[in-house]
Design an enzyme around this catalytic site. Structure first.
Site, mmCIF file in Angstrom:
data_model
loop_
_atom_site.group_PDB
_atom_site.id
_atom_site.type_symbol
_atom_site.label_atom_id
_atom_site.label_comp_id
_atom_site.label_asym_id
_atom_site.label_seq_id
_atom_site.Cartn_x
_atom_site.Cartn_y
_atom_site.Cartn_z
ATOM 1 N N GLU A 52 7.263 24.862 -83.052
ATOM 2 C CA GLU A 52 8.605 24.897 -83.651
ATOM 3 C C GLU A 52 8.673 25.957 -84.739
ATOM 4 O O GLU A 52 9.592 26.773 -84.792
ATOM 5 C CB GLU A 52 8.953 23.527 -84.276
ATOM 6 C CG GLU A 52 8.978 22.367 -83.301
ATOM 7 C CD GLU A 52 7.620 21.706 -83.104
ATOM 8 O OE1 GLU A 52 6.599 22.413 -83.152
ATOM 9 O OE2 GLU A 52 7.590 20.475 -82.873
ATOM 10 N N CYS A 84 6.609 19.385 -88.723
ATOM 11 C CA CYS A 84 7.653 20.224 -88.105
ATOM 12 C C CYS A 84 9.032 19.597 -88.285
ATOM 13 O O CYS A 84 10.037 20.294 -88.360
ATOM 14 C CB CYS A 84 7.383 20.404 -86.618
ATOM 15 S SG CYS A 84 5.994 21.487 -86.318
ATOM 16 N N ARG A 182 -12.570 27.566 -65.554
ATOM 17 C CA ARG A 182 -13.424 27.689 -66.753
ATOM 18 C C ARG A 182 -12.601 28.099 -67.970
ATOM 19 O O ARG A 182 -12.895 27.692 -69.090
ATOM 20 C CB ARG A 182 -14.532 28.713 -66.510
ATOM 21 C CG ARG A 182 -15.615 28.204 -65.584
ATOM 22 C CD ARG A 182 -16.680 29.254 -65.393
ATOM 23 N NE ARG A 182 -17.778 28.779 -64.574
ATOM 24 C CZ ARG A 182 -18.839 29.510 -64.263
ATOM 25 N NH1 ARG A 182 -18.948 30.754 -64.694
ATOM 26 N NH2 ARG A 182 -19.798 29.003 -63.511
ATOM 27 N N THR A 194 -30.258 23.251 -62.508
ATOM 28 C CA THR A 194 -29.259 24.257 -62.129
ATOM 29 C C THR A 194 -29.426 25.511 -62.978
ATOM 30 O O THR A 194 -29.380 26.637 -62.474
ATOM 31 C CB THR A 194 -27.832 23.673 -62.275
ATOM 32 O OG1 THR A 194 -27.724 22.566 -61.385
ATOM 33 C CG2 THR A 194 -26.766 24.701 -61.960
ATOM 34 N N SER A 287 -26.826 17.858 -58.709
ATOM 35 C CA SER A 287 -26.593 16.519 -58.197
ATOM 36 C C SER A 287 -27.059 15.415 -59.166
ATOM 37 O O SER A 287 -26.460 14.351 -59.208
ATOM 38 C CB SER A 287 -27.267 16.352 -56.848
ATOM 39 O OG SER A 287 -28.646 16.477 -56.972
ATOM 40 N N HIS A 288 -28.100 15.671 -59.937
ATOM 41 C CA HIS A 288 -28.558 14.646 -60.885
ATOM 42 C C HIS A 288 -27.557 14.486 -62.034
ATOM 43 O O HIS A 288 -27.246 13.370 -62.444
ATOM 44 C CB HIS A 288 -29.949 14.980 -61.452
ATOM 45 C CG HIS A 288 -31.054 14.730 -60.483
ATOM 46 N ND1 HIS A 288 -31.404 15.643 -59.503
ATOM 47 C CD2 HIS A 288 -31.872 13.654 -60.321
ATOM 48 C CE1 HIS A 288 -32.401 15.134 -58.789
ATOM 49 N NE2 HIS A 288 -32.693 13.930 -59.262
ATOM 50 N N ILE A 289 -27.091 15.607 -62.543
ATOM 51 C CA ILE A 289 -26.140 15.548 -63.660
ATOM 52 C C ILE A 289 -24.806 14.960 -63.168
ATOM 53 O O ILE A 289 -24.216 14.098 -63.830
ATOM 54 C CB ILE A 289 -25.952 16.968 -64.278
ATOM 55 C CG1 ILE A 289 -27.225 17.368 -65.023
ATOM 56 C CG2 ILE A 289 -24.715 17.040 -65.170
ATOM 57 C CD1 ILE A 289 -27.639 16.458 -66.175
HETATM 58 N N1 LIG Z 1 -23.008 24.073 -54.713
HETATM 59 C C1 LIG Z 1 -22.752 23.758 -55.953
HETATM 60 O O1 LIG Z 1 -21.586 23.596 -56.357
HETATM 61 C C2 LIG Z 1 -23.863 23.587 -56.924
HETATM 62 C C3 LIG Z 1 -25.164 23.555 -56.499
HETATM 63 N N2 LIG Z 1 -26.166 23.351 -57.399
HETATM 64 C C4 LIG Z 1 -27.530 23.287 -56.893
HETATM 65 O O2 LIG Z 1 -28.076 22.026 -57.272
HETATM 66 C C5 LIG Z 1 -29.470 22.163 -57.488
HETATM 67 C C6 LIG Z 1 -29.841 21.528 -58.795
HETATM 68 O O3 LIG Z 1 -29.471 20.170 -58.829
HETATM 69 P P1 LIG Z 1 -30.456 19.048 -59.348
HETATM 70 O O4 LIG Z 1 -31.809 19.371 -58.819
HETATM 71 O O5 LIG Z 1 -29.865 17.752 -59.022
HETATM 72 O O6 LIG Z 1 -30.542 19.288 -60.909
HETATM 73 P P2 LIG Z 1 -29.527 19.230 -62.143
HETATM 74 O O7 LIG Z 1 -28.988 20.592 -62.388
HETATM 75 O O8 LIG Z 1 -28.592 18.098 -61.975
HETATM 76 O O9 LIG Z 1 -30.546 18.942 -63.341
HETATM 77 C C7 LIG Z 1 -31.280 17.741 -63.333
HETATM 78 C C8 LIG Z 1 -32.131 17.618 -64.569
HETATM 79 O O10 LIG Z 1 -31.319 17.425 -65.713
HETATM 80 C C9 LIG Z 1 -32.090 16.746 -66.686
HETATM 81 N N3 LIG Z 1 -31.364 15.633 -67.277
HETATM 82 C C10 LIG Z 1 -31.317 15.383 -68.604
HETATM 83 N N4 LIG Z 1 -30.635 14.274 -68.865
HETATM 84 C C11 LIG Z 1 -30.239 13.768 -67.680
HETATM 85 C C12 LIG Z 1 -29.513 12.609 -67.304
HETATM 86 N N5 LIG Z 1 -29.015 11.758 -68.210
HETATM 87 N N6 LIG Z 1 -29.301 12.386 -65.999
HETATM 88 C C13 LIG Z 1 -29.761 13.248 -65.066
HETATM 89 N N7 LIG Z 1 -30.463 14.375 -65.360
HETATM 90 C C14 LIG Z 1 -30.707 14.629 -66.667
HETATM 91 C C15 LIG Z 1 -33.315 16.190 -65.965
HETATM 92 O O11 LIG Z 1 -34.430 16.937 -66.386
HETATM 93 P P3 LIG Z 1 -35.062 16.640 -67.851
HETATM 94 O O12 LIG Z 1 -34.965 15.154 -68.082
HETATM 95 O O13 LIG Z 1 -36.446 17.133 -67.777
HETATM 96 O O14 LIG Z 1 -34.255 17.414 -68.802
HETATM 97 C C16 LIG Z 1 -33.016 16.421 -64.516
HETATM 98 O O15 LIG Z 1 -34.150 16.652 -63.756
HETATM 99 C C17 LIG Z 1 -29.778 23.654 -57.444
HETATM 100 O O16 LIG Z 1 -30.344 23.945 -56.200
HETATM 101 C C18 LIG Z 1 -28.434 24.304 -57.534
HETATM 102 O O17 LIG Z 1 -28.389 25.530 -56.825
HETATM 103 C C19 LIG Z 1 -25.923 23.207 -58.723
HETATM 104 C C20 LIG Z 1 -24.648 23.243 -59.208
HETATM 105 C C21 LIG Z 1 -23.504 23.429 -58.336
HETATM 106 N N1 LIG Z 2 0.782 21.434 -81.579
HETATM 107 C C1 LIG Z 2 1.912 20.855 -82.029
HETATM 108 C C2 LIG Z 2 1.946 19.492 -82.470
HETATM 109 N N2 LIG Z 2 0.836 18.739 -82.442
HETATM 110 C C3 LIG Z 2 0.716 17.418 -83.076
HETATM 111 O O1 LIG Z 2 0.136 17.632 -84.360
HETATM 112 C C4 LIG Z 2 -1.244 17.245 -84.359
HETATM 113 C C5 LIG Z 2 -2.082 18.378 -84.980
HETATM 114 O O2 LIG Z 2 -1.590 18.639 -86.244
HETATM 115 P P1 LIG Z 2 -2.272 19.790 -87.165
HETATM 116 O O3 LIG Z 2 -3.622 19.288 -87.589
HETATM 117 O O4 LIG Z 2 -1.309 19.904 -88.310
HETATM 118 O O5 LIG Z 2 -2.322 21.070 -86.340
HETATM 119 C C6 LIG Z 2 -1.627 16.981 -82.892
HETATM 120 O O6 LIG Z 2 -2.606 15.973 -82.777
HETATM 121 C C7 LIG Z 2 -0.271 16.535 -82.307
HETATM 122 O O7 LIG Z 2 0.009 15.188 -82.590
HETATM 123 N N3 LIG Z 2 3.119 18.986 -82.923
HETATM 124 C C8 LIG Z 2 4.220 19.748 -83.012
HETATM 125 O O8 LIG Z 2 5.232 19.285 -83.549
HETATM 126 N N4 LIG Z 2 4.235 21.017 -82.549
HETATM 127 C C9 LIG Z 2 3.135 21.610 -82.076
HETATM 128 O O9 LIG Z 2 3.191 22.819 -81.690
HETATM 129 ZN ZN LIG Z 3 4.293 20.135 -85.742
#
Ligand SMILES: NC(=O)C1=CN([C@@H]2O[C@H](COP(=O)(O)OP(=O)(O)OC[C@H]3O[C@@H](n4cnc5c(N)ncnc54)[C@H](OP(=O)(O)O)[C@@H]3O)[C@@H](O)[C@H]2O)C=CC1
Ligand SMILES: Nc1c(N[C@@H]2O[C@H](COP(=O)(O)O)[C@@H](O)[C@H]2O)[nH]c(=O)[nH]c1=O
Ligand SMILES: [Zn+2]
Length: 357
Positions: A52, A84, A182, A194, A287-289
């Protein structure tokens, strides 16, 4: 120009803040007088002036008697910015059109506006407004970050071959879309395996892309030092989440978390990230994460890219590992929100049925 068209314009303006407002909402504002737009603005980034005020700063003429269109109820509290609602009154606005009421418990401005003889119309394109700010409304309701999982999978449901190779499952168009995702999320998380296997950069490599904060989960601080994420040019930091109390060996900050079954406690990590002002997280495997988030009941949305390839094999990797459900009645339930094609791939977006805003 009708009310819905003007409200859509506030949505467009609000989106300019995507990736930058963190746990604040996306807000756009338009000031209209005698059928002409005389000022527009939006909330640019966390902590900065509100939409605003930005619109009032851009006025081309006096706003006395004008209408204000804003997708979120004007704030009424002193936060990082002044309320505001007081500025709306001071400017002499006579009508306020709102899409969504603000669910921040500190905000309550409708009665104050009415008390100053300002006409208030709320609920305009309410569902679209909610979708635009689903992360903010989720954060307000559940007090934790919104979590999405993204993975690319073959037709036979695999995310990598048995030896860990996964480059590439999805096509270029799909991968470009991931860079857009992202840009929208505050943070990105991957597991240790990963990070080691894929050595990803975890940034947003598109024009005007906004890098997320990067977090690698590594319980025992066992990552190699030469990972790309440790040597990246980015305005956002890389962190390693760990439950080890060893000294930090990395060129990155640590997030020291509680331990659960010898590994990083995911719930504790999310609490710490929320306290760091991270409102939304994209988990990119493996897959683990993925499974750790699923079992902790922390998966709010899934982006599943499916590519028409088959790798088969008992030991090739699925999107989720672990013990799995014993019965179908134990399954985690999702609802398909959208399906899109990226050339040869499809993207399914599915929402966990357990949350609502
Ligand atoms: N096609 C796709 O979209 C994707 C594919 N991949 C593929 O997946 C494979 C990897 O997957 P994966 O082997 O499952 O490994 P992750 O990447 O899921 O990593 C697993 C590791 O994370 C650590 N970790 C820490 N805290 C936790 C928790 N709370 N729960 C689970 N894990 C934890 C563990 O190691 P530690 O405890 O030692 O820290 C665990 O071994 C790769 O081959 C990659 O290329 C990966 C991403 C996307
Ligand atoms: N961004 C936005 C609002 N955001 C509101 O204000 C809070 C954040 O306040 P502050 O810490 O002052 O930035 C937020 O949690 C939400 O409730 N309000 C509005 O009138 N207009 C704005 O554009
Ligand atoms: Zn505001």
């Amino acid at each position: 120009m009708n009310d819905e068209k003007l409200m859509r314009r506030t949505f467009e303006l609000a989106k300019k803040g995507e990736g930058k407002v963190l746990t604040n909402p996306l807000v756009g504002a338009v000031v209209v007088k005698d059928g002409r737009i005389i000022g527009e603005g939006y909330h640019h980034n966390y902590g900065n002036i509100h939409a605003e005020k930005d619109a009032f700063n851009n006025l081309t003429e006096d706003a006395k008697g004008a209408s204000l269109y804003v997708n979120l109820e004007p704030c009424s509290h002193q936060g990082k910015q002044p309320p505001c609602v007081d500025e709306v009154i001071r400017q002499g606005i006579s009508k306020v059109y709102i899409s969504n009421l603000d669910t921040n418990p500190k905000v309550d401005s409708i009665e104050k506006l009415k008390g100053h003889n300002i006409e208030v119309h709320s609920g305009i394109l309410e569902e679209e407004g909610k979708k635009l700010n689903e992360v903010f409304f989720y954060n307000m309701k559940y007090n934790r970050p919104f979590v999405s999982l993204k993975y690319a999978m073959t037709l036979d449901g695999k995310i990598a071959c048995a030896n860990g190779d996964s480059k590439w499952i999805s096509n270029e168009k799909s991968r470009e879309y991931v860079h857009k995702l992202r840009s929208k999320y505050d943070a990105i998380i991957v597991g240790k395996a990963t990070a080691i296997h894929d050595n990803p950069s975890l940034n947003s490599r598109i024009e005007a892309g906004i890098d997320p904060v990067r977090i690698i989960i590594d319980s025992e601080l066992e990552l190699p030092m030469d990972l790309k994420v440790f040597d990246l040019e980015s305005d956002k930091k890389t962190y390693v989440a760990t439950c080890s109390d060893k000294e930090n060996p990395y060129k990155a900050d640590l997030i020291r978390c509680k331990e659960k079954n010898g590994q990083v406690d995911i719930n504790d990590l999310l609490e710490k990230l929320y306290a760091m002002n991270i409102g939304s997280i994209l988990v990119e495997g493996g897959s683990h994460i993925n499974n750790a988030f699923l079992e902790a009941g922390l998966v709010d949305r899934i982006y599943e890219f499916i590519s028409p390839k088959i790798i088969s094999g008992e030991r090739s990797i699925s999107p989720f590992t672990g013990k799995g459900c014993e019965f179908m009645s134990d399954a985690y339930n999702f609802e398909i929100e959208d399906i899109n094609r990226f050339d040869t791939d499809i993207l399914i977006e599915a929402k966990n049925v357990h949350w609502n805003i």
